[in-house]
Enzyme design. Structure first.
Site, PDB file in Angstrom:
ATOM      1  N   HIS A  65       0.870  -1.273  -0.063  1.00  0.00           N
ATOM      2  CA  HIS A  65       0.046  -0.145  -0.087  1.00  0.00           C
ATOM      3  C   HIS A  65       0.882   1.133  -0.103  1.00  0.00           C
ATOM      4  O   HIS A  65       2.020   1.265   0.232  1.00  0.00           O
ATOM      5  CB  HIS A  65      -0.777  -0.085   1.151  1.00  0.00           C
ATOM      6  CG  HIS A  65      -0.238   0.176   2.450  1.00  0.00           C
ATOM      7  ND1 HIS A  65       0.332  -1.151   3.007  1.00  0.00           N
ATOM      8  CD2 HIS A  65       0.269   0.956   3.557  1.00  0.00           C
ATOM      9  CE1 HIS A  65       0.900  -0.995   4.244  1.00  0.00           C
ATOM     10  NE2 HIS A  65       0.865   0.102   4.308  1.00  0.00           N
ATOM     11  N   CYS A 216       1.103  -0.287  16.454  1.00  0.00           N
ATOM     12  CA  CYS A 216       2.209  -0.855  15.934  1.00  0.00           C
ATOM     13  C   CYS A 216       3.114   0.216  15.460  1.00  0.00           C
ATOM     14  O   CYS A 216       2.381   1.225  15.060  1.00  0.00           O
ATOM     15  CB  CYS A 216       1.607  -1.876  15.101  1.00  0.00           C
ATOM     16  SG  CYS A 216       0.742  -1.206  13.520  1.00  0.00           S
TER      17      CYS A 216
END
Length: 709
Positions: A65, A216
């Site tokens: 992405h 994260c």
């Protein structure tokens, strides 16, 4: 995601065998639909994102992405590979590949697609349906959430498929996990969902309440996958309520304080520091990496329940916690943690070095021919003449010296902060101040910070009676840890460290000739190896440590000059290469080259990262060669610099500025020539052979114009 994916963006028989080829195949579908305007430019942006961190996820999933100026609207393409494609996931190749494209600057759309998809991927029925569906339209409908997994799996035209399609979409269809019985962030416990099955609603039978935080490094996929996994595990348990706060890249919605106050336990599943962690103080806490939240949520719930039953609420668990100690997976080695602790201190120290160094250098510059006398002038509180430039030089110098006085305490304090959060600040600063008092300098600050952090962590492990917990962080921990650190620094290790500091200073002062040039070569190679990464930071920290005193030695200032000069070479060389041989680079790289001029001149080595990510085997060796030449020449010319940052904009404040610029120019020319030659060799490959296997996705497969591999 109703308009983000259609049947034309689905390839159920993806034949690519590399991640680059897979991205190209899916991106070509976006080009056909007019969603992407420049295929190679977009693929270069995908490659740059992939170089930052692999996008493979456990369970056979790849999610390449990026945000790109070549994307017209948020788009998602899906491919299914029978053989599997390596996207860097620990458990092996991916057979489900999702290519996500968002327009440049469209953060909300980009993150919405990713977070929604990440939650869907935690639904086993969803991924199973994607692996079995035979129709592209059905696959697109499933991903959009227009049909349920059962309907997609049965999309063969049977009556069962029709009936299933009429059913509402499952939890996989929504980023918010529609239909979830878990309370939503911001809702109070009283307004939350009904008690779990088996609960009567009375206080004695109320469910066990858990609040969790997931995060994260990128704040996207794993953050939401862990949240979905924990919420699913909470729903599966008979008497558990769990509310998850996702701290993603676009910020986070804080849990309602009432929800936190009513919680019986806390789960942190994170790979980056939990923000505002003190909100959860005083609760039984399980603290793990984000992947543990994805892979074993039920175990974490059992673990926090066990801690609550045993009353395990230690000072360490109740404190805000360390912003660095638990970063990363639970199995992370001590060496990695140590590096993070040290870099925490260095990152806070460097602004003091920069401000102090610039002010001191400015003071010397304002002093003109008598600049060296500025350091010997009396305090400006005793004598300051508004009309004398020397007085202004003395003022600048003395402010800079005051800033330098904080260097070692800040270093020690924030090393301890990295280990033990705010409780480590007091003993860390005290130890750093003592280091200055006993002339232990930079090395003493390192030791004091580590000792302070370790002492606080040891105190926090002691089981403290509940009545004492309120005064622990503000009275007991600062008092005891300061006594321990002060005793060790004054009585035990201070003198040996001071001797080592003096020995290192004498060694640097004695460097000359071939020894100095050799050191310049090594530092130049390190600065250009990973372009702002750990190796680059080690060289930079070594240099700043030498000048982080009010009166640095000549050798220390020469080392700082060599490090800064070498760090400027890679982006400047890439900028020059895109100018003199633009056909060797993609259009995107040529645009990056324009920005690299400014970044390189400002001593921002990261300006070369897009080029290194697209073509590491050519760009990095060329950059290292130029950096080594510049480092060696800078040392040989005797260029000196007491300012740790600023690039060419602080050249007037340094020693031997003309030869310093010559050293930089020589290294830039060497790197430029090498990268042009290496890329030109590929251009002239006999027979017009295709790019070698494994060439990055920015290469133009069918173009006569060579581009970065």
């Amino acid at each position: 995601m109703s308009e983000m994916i259609t049947a034309d963006l689905v390839d159920l028989d993806l034949s690519a065998d590399t991640k680059e080829a897979a991205a190209r195949a899916l991106a070509e579908r976006m080009v056909t639909l007019g969603r992407v305007t420049d295929l190679d430019g977009f693929l270069a942006d995908v490659a740059a994102r992939e170089a930052q961190m692999p996008t493979g996820l456990d369970g056979g999933i790849g999610i390449p992405h990026c945000r790109s100026a070549h994307v017209t609207e948020p788009t998602l393409a899906f491919g299914r590979s029978a053989a599997g494609i390596d996207f860097g996931a620990p458990d092996g190749p991916a057979d489900l590949i999702f290519l996500i494209a968002a327009p440049a600057g469209a953060d909300d759309a980009h993150l919405t697609i990713l977070s929604s998809l990440a939650r869907q991927l935690m639904n086993a029925e969803f991924t199973s349906a994607l692996r079995s569906v035979d129709d592209a339209g059905a696959a697109a409908a499933l991903i959009r959430g227009d049909s349920s997994p059962a309907a997609a799996a049965a999309s063969d035209g049977t009556q069962e498929a029709t009936d299933s399609a009429a059913a509402p979409a499952g939890t996989a269809s929504s980023d918010a996990a529609a239909g979830s019985t878990a309370p939503v962030p911001g809702a109070t416990v009283e307004d939350g969902p009904a008690p779990a099955p088996g609960a009567t609603g009375g206080e004695d039978a109320r469910p066990f309440r858990i609040v969790a935080v997931t995060s994260c490094p990128t704040g996207i996929a794993h953050t939401y996958m862990a949240a979905e996994s924990l919420e699913n595990a909470g729903r599966d348990a008979a008497d558990v309520e769990i509310v998850v706060e996702t701290q993603g890249s676009a910020g986070f919605a804080r849990l309602d304080p009432a929800v936190i106050a009513a919680a019986d336990g806390v789960i942190f599943a994170h790979d980056v520091p939990v923000r505002e962690k003190d909100r959860f103080a005083g609760k039984p806490t399980v603290d793990v990496g984000v992947k543990a939240g994805i892979n074993r949520p039920a175990e974490l719930i059992s673990e926090v329940r066990g801690k609550a039953e045993r009353g395990e609420v230690t000072a360490g668990a109740a404190s805000p916690g360390s912003p660095v100690e638990r970063v990363g997976d639970s199995g992370e080695g001590y060496g990695t943690k140590l590096r993070k602790w040290l870099m925490s201190g260095v990152s806070y120290m460097v602004p003091f070095v920069a401000a102090g160094g610039l002010l001191i250098a400015l003071g010397f510059a304002l002093g003109g021919d008598n600049g060296y006398l500025v350091a010997k002038m009396p305090s400006v509180t005793q004598h300051f003449d508004w009309g004398q430039i020397d007085s202004w030089g003395a003022l600048s110098f003395q402010i800079g010296v005051a800033a330098f006085g904080f260097l070692v305490p800040v270093l020690a304090g924030y090393i301890a902060y990295g280990m033990a959060d705010r409780p480590g600040l007091v003993p860390g600063f005290v130890g750093g101040a003592i280091s200055l008092t006993i002339n232990a300098g930079f090395l003493g600050g390192l030791a004091a910070g580590l000792i302070a952090g370790a002492t606080v962590l040891a105190i926090q492990k002691i089981d403290i009676p509940p009545v004492m917990r309120g005064i622990m962080p503000v009275v007991v921990i600062p008092l005891i840890s300061s006594i321990v650190v002060g005793f060790l620094m004054f009585v035990v290790i201070g003198k040996p460290i001071a001797s080592a500091q003096k020995g290192m200073t004498d060694w640097l002062n004695g460097l000359s000739g071939a020894n100095a040039i050799g050191l310049g070569v090594i530092l130049g190679l390190m600065m250009c190896f990973d372009l702002g990464g750990p190796v680059n930071k080690v060289a930079y920290t070594f240099a700043t440590a030498g000048i982080a005193v009010a009166s640095p030695s000549d050798s220390a200032m020469k080392i700082m000059a060599a490090v800064m000069a070498a760090g400027m070479v890679p982006p400047l060389a890439m900028a020059l290469a895109t100018t003199v041989r633009g056909k060797l680079f993609t259009e995107t790289e040529r645009e990056n080259g324009k920005a690299a001029w400014v970044l390189g001149a400002s001593f921002i080595s990261e300006g070369a990262i897009p080029f290194a990510a697209a073509d590491p085997l050519r760009v990095i060796p060329a950059s290292m060669a130029g950096g080594a030449v510049t480092g060696a020449l800078s040392m040989a010319f005797g260029a000196s610099q007491r300012v740790p940052h600023g690039g060419v904009f602080v050249v007037p404040l340094m020693g031997n500025p003309f030869l310093y610029l010559v050293a930089i120019a020589a290294g830039v020319c060497v790197s430029t020539a090498l990268v042009v030659v290496l890329k030109g060799m590929r251009k002239q490959a006999p027979g017009g052979a295709a790019e070698p296997a494994g060439a990055p996705i920015s290469a133009k497969a069918d173009s006569k114009e060579p581009v970065a591999a």
